[in-house]
Design an enzyme around this catalytic site. Structure first.
Site, PDB file in Angstrom:
ATOM      1  CG  ASN A  90      -1.984  -1.077   1.130  1.00  0.00           C
ATOM      2  OD1 ASN A  90      -2.298  -1.543   0.033  1.00  0.00           O
ATOM      3  ND2 ASN A  90      -2.542  -1.476   2.257  1.00  0.00           N
ATOM      4  N   PRO A 185     -14.851   1.493  14.605  1.00  0.00           N
ATOM      5  CG  PRO A 185     -17.033   2.292  14.424  1.00  0.00           C
ATOM      6  CD  PRO A 185     -16.096   1.597  15.374  1.00  0.00           C
ATOM      7  CG  ASN A 186     -12.998   5.974  10.086  1.00  0.00           C
ATOM      8  OD1 ASN A 186     -14.145   5.844   9.638  1.00  0.00           O
ATOM      9  ND2 ASN A 186     -11.929   5.844   9.336  1.00  0.00           N
ATOM     10  CG  ASP A 254      -4.176   0.049  12.517  1.00  0.00           C
ATOM     11  OD1 ASP A 254      -5.410  -0.022  12.427  1.00  0.00           O
ATOM     12  OD2 ASP A 254      -3.410   0.011  11.536  1.00  0.00           O
TER      13      ASP A 254
HETATM   14  N1  LIG Z   1      -4.574  15.698  13.035  1.00  0.00           N
HETATM   15  C1  LIG Z   1      -4.672  15.029  14.190  1.00  0.00           C
HETATM   16  N2  LIG Z   1      -4.452  15.683  15.359  1.00  0.00           N
HETATM   17  C2  LIG Z   1      -4.538  15.046  16.549  1.00  0.00           C
HETATM   18  N3  LIG Z   1      -4.846  13.737  16.670  1.00  0.00           N
HETATM   19  C3  LIG Z   1      -5.088  13.030  15.553  1.00  0.00           C
HETATM   20  C4  LIG Z   1      -5.030  13.635  14.252  1.00  0.00           C
HETATM   21  N4  LIG Z   1      -5.340  12.683  13.348  1.00  0.00           N
HETATM   22  C5  LIG Z   1      -5.570  11.539  14.033  1.00  0.00           C
HETATM   23  N5  LIG Z   1      -5.413  11.745  15.359  1.00  0.00           N
HETATM   24  C6  LIG Z   1      -5.527  10.749  16.439  1.00  0.00           C
HETATM   25  O1  LIG Z   1      -5.500   9.447  15.873  1.00  0.00           O
HETATM   26  C7  LIG Z   1      -6.699   8.750  16.167  1.00  0.00           C
HETATM   27  C8  LIG Z   1      -7.075   7.854  15.007  1.00  0.00           C
HETATM   28  O2  LIG Z   1      -7.279   8.642  13.845  1.00  0.00           O
HETATM   29  P1  LIG Z   1      -8.420   8.317  12.777  1.00  0.00           P
HETATM   30  O3  LIG Z   1      -8.061   9.065  11.543  1.00  0.00           O
HETATM   31  O4  LIG Z   1      -9.757   8.574  13.363  1.00  0.00           O
HETATM   32  O5  LIG Z   1      -8.266   6.724  12.610  1.00  0.00           O
HETATM   33  P2  LIG Z   1      -8.408   5.753  11.356  1.00  0.00           P
HETATM   34  O6  LIG Z   1      -6.992   5.611  10.862  1.00  0.00           O
HETATM   35  O7  LIG Z   1      -8.935   4.486  11.943  1.00  0.00           O
HETATM   36  O8  LIG Z   1      -9.323   6.405  10.363  1.00  0.00           O
HETATM   37  C9  LIG Z   1      -7.728   9.808  16.527  1.00  0.00           C
HETATM   38  O9  LIG Z   1      -8.716   9.293  17.396  1.00  0.00           O
HETATM   39  C10 LIG Z   1      -6.849  10.882  17.183  1.00  0.00           C
HETATM   40  O10 LIG Z   1      -6.615  10.574  18.545  1.00  0.00           O
HETATM   41  O1  LIG Z   2      -6.921  -3.408   4.999  1.00  0.00           O
HETATM   42  P1  LIG Z   2      -7.116  -1.992   4.549  1.00  0.00           P
HETATM   43  O2  LIG Z   2      -8.425  -1.408   4.930  1.00  0.00           O
HETATM   44  O3  LIG Z   2      -6.820  -1.839   3.074  1.00  0.00           O
HETATM   45  O4  LIG Z   2      -6.060  -1.116   5.328  1.00  0.00           O
HETATM   46  C1  LIG Z   2      -4.696  -1.475   5.336  1.00  0.00           C
HETATM   47  C2  LIG Z   2      -3.856  -0.298   5.675  1.00  0.00           C
HETATM   48  O5  LIG Z   2      -4.295   0.241   6.908  1.00  0.00           O
HETATM   49  C3  LIG Z   2      -3.221   0.357   7.827  1.00  0.00           C
HETATM   50  O6  LIG Z   2      -3.306  -0.762   8.691  1.00  0.00           O
HETATM   51  C4  LIG Z   2      -3.323   1.650   8.569  1.00  0.00           C
HETATM   52  O7  LIG Z   2      -4.582   1.694   9.232  1.00  0.00           O
HETATM   53  P2  LIG Z   2      -5.124   2.974  10.002  1.00  0.00           P
HETATM   54  O8  LIG Z   2      -4.554   4.177   9.311  1.00  0.00           O
HETATM   55  O9  LIG Z   2      -6.620   2.854   9.891  1.00  0.00           O
HETATM   56  O10 LIG Z   2      -4.675   2.852  11.421  1.00  0.00           O
HETATM   57  C5  LIG Z   2      -1.961   0.245   6.991  1.00  0.00           C
HETATM   58  O11 LIG Z   2      -0.867  -0.289   7.686  1.00  0.00           O
HETATM   59  C6  LIG Z   2      -2.392  -0.652   5.859  1.00  0.00           C
HETATM   60  O12 LIG Z   2      -1.667  -0.394   4.685  1.00  0.00           O
END
Ligand SMILES: Nc1ncnc2c1ncn2[C@@H]1O[C@H](COP(=O)(O)OP(=O)(O)O)[C@@H](O)[C@H]1O
Ligand SMILES: O=P(O)(O)OC[C@H]1O[C@](O)(COP(=O)(O)O)[C@@H](O)[C@@H]1O
Length: 315
Positions: A90, A185-186, A254
């Site tokens: 990725n 989830p997000n 993660d």
């Molecule tokens: N720009 C940012 N500033 C501060 N904290 C952040 C920021 N982006 C992500 N985070 C932190 O990382 C966590 C996971 O980010 P998020 O984007 O919601 O997750 P995912 O990768 O599952 O979509 C958030 O709950 C927050 O604590």
């Molecule tokens: O399995 P998916 O949804 O394609 O996501 C895989 C990707 O997500 C990650 O695990 C990162 O996940 P997050 O940003 O949601 O924490 C990467 O290491 C990996 O490349």
């Protein structure tokens, strides 16, 4: 011991550019290569924080072998199931402003026998009655949409709490089936799951309560820069801190989940730790994961029963 299952792992490649010009030649000034995939990242964080874990994953080709080698180099125990097809890479492009563009490959195509072998490998670990099973990430081609439903059935057979972080149809199918302990989830994934936009804290809480009624004890909803909400049947907590300019947001979700799993104490304390781990992850490049010294619990504020009328963007 926490067992993780990553059905579609990846070699994560990150490139750093000043500004991404779509349709132009872009020259990167830096790059990173990390083992990736959501369950694998959870295991990587757990190892760094002294929590016993084992990562179950399918691997194929030279990149699959490299992935297992990289995990061994950082002391992450693995159970790798061989595939005929190739493990994916990725790509993430990070701009100096912190804007992150992710391009995730579909991954290898598994044969029905390989899907069965992956489930059989997982079952050998569930028999040892680990403290929890974390299944995370997308499904590879060839895995049925009901893959996580099958996994939930196995976890239930051995009495192992089942934690799920996935999206789209595989998430919908698992939620419909029930038998989960925690779903992570997000806000976008939760909105897709319930089929409506979520703009306020109350919207997210109502959606999470629907998920609780259907299938789980707890929902941990990450909200990017706006922190995270933890919803249980009998309470709601929000935690967050000042927005950060990310070096890379890959793996932040993660790390958030792993932080929640490492923490003891009240729901609010566990959410504080989860958010501190996510914040630490965004300050690291590529899919690097935080060490104990990266975690700043004091920067995170926790609010019990946050105002449901607040817009997520105001958090
Ligand atoms: N720009 C940012 N500033 C501060 N904290 C952040 C920021 N982006 C992500 N985070 C932190 O990382 C966590 C996971 O980010 P998020 O984007 O919601 O997750 P995912 O990768 O599952 O979509 C958030 O709950 C927050 O604590
Ligand atoms: O399995 P998916 O949804 O394609 O996501 C895989 C990707 O997500 C990650 O695990 C990162 O996940 P997050 O940003 O949601 O924490 C990467 O290491 C990996 O490349």
């Amino acid at each position: 011991m926490i067992v993780t299952l990553t059905p579609n792992p990846s070699l994560d490649r990150a490139l750093e550019v000043d500004r991404l010009e779509v349709g132009e030649v872009n020259r990167a000034h830096g790059g990173h290569l990390h083992p990736g995939g959501k369950g694998i990242n959870v295991s990587r964080v757990l190892v760094r924080h002294g929590v016993p874990t084992l990562a179950v994953l399918p691997t194929g080709g030279a990149d699959g072998a490299r992935l297992v080698e990289m995990l061994a180099e950082i002391d992450v125990p693995t159970l790798a199931v061989p595939l005929a097809d190739q493990t994916r890479s990725n790509l993430t492009i990070v701009e100096s402003s912190g804007v992150t563009t992710k391009i995730n490959a579909p991954g290898p195509r598994l044969t029905p026998d390989e899907v069965d072998a992956l489930l059989a490998a997982l079952e050998t670990q569930l028999r040892t009655q680990p403290g929890a099973l974390v299944c995370a990430g997308s499904l590879p081609l060839g895995a049925p949409e009901t893959f996580f439903v099958q996994v939930a059935g196995l976890a239930a057979r051995y009495g192992v709490p089942f934690i799920l972080d996935t999206s789209g149809v595989p998430l919908t199918r698992a939620v419909r089936q029930g038998g989960l302990t925690l779903v992570k989830p997000n806000d976008e994934e939760l909105a897709e799951l319930v089929g409506r936009e979520l703009t306020t804290v109350g919207d997210v809480v109502d959606a999470a309560r629907e998920v609780i009624a259907a299938c789980t004890r707890a929902v941990l909803v990450s909200l990017g820069a706006h922190g995270a909400l933890l919803v249980l049947a009998d309470g709601v907590w929000w935690a967050g801190g000042p927005p950060l300019v990310p070096l890379s947001t890959v793996g932040a979700g993660d790390s958030t989940l792993a932080g929640f799993l490492t923490a003891d104490g009240s729901p609010g304390d566990r959410l504080r730790t989860a958010v501190a781990f996510g914040r630490a992850a965004v300050l690291l490049p590529g899919t690097a994961v935080p060490d104990p010294t990266d975690i700043d619990l004091d920067a995170v504020r926790v609010v019990e029963n946050p105002d449901p009328r607040l817009a997520l963007k105001e958090l």
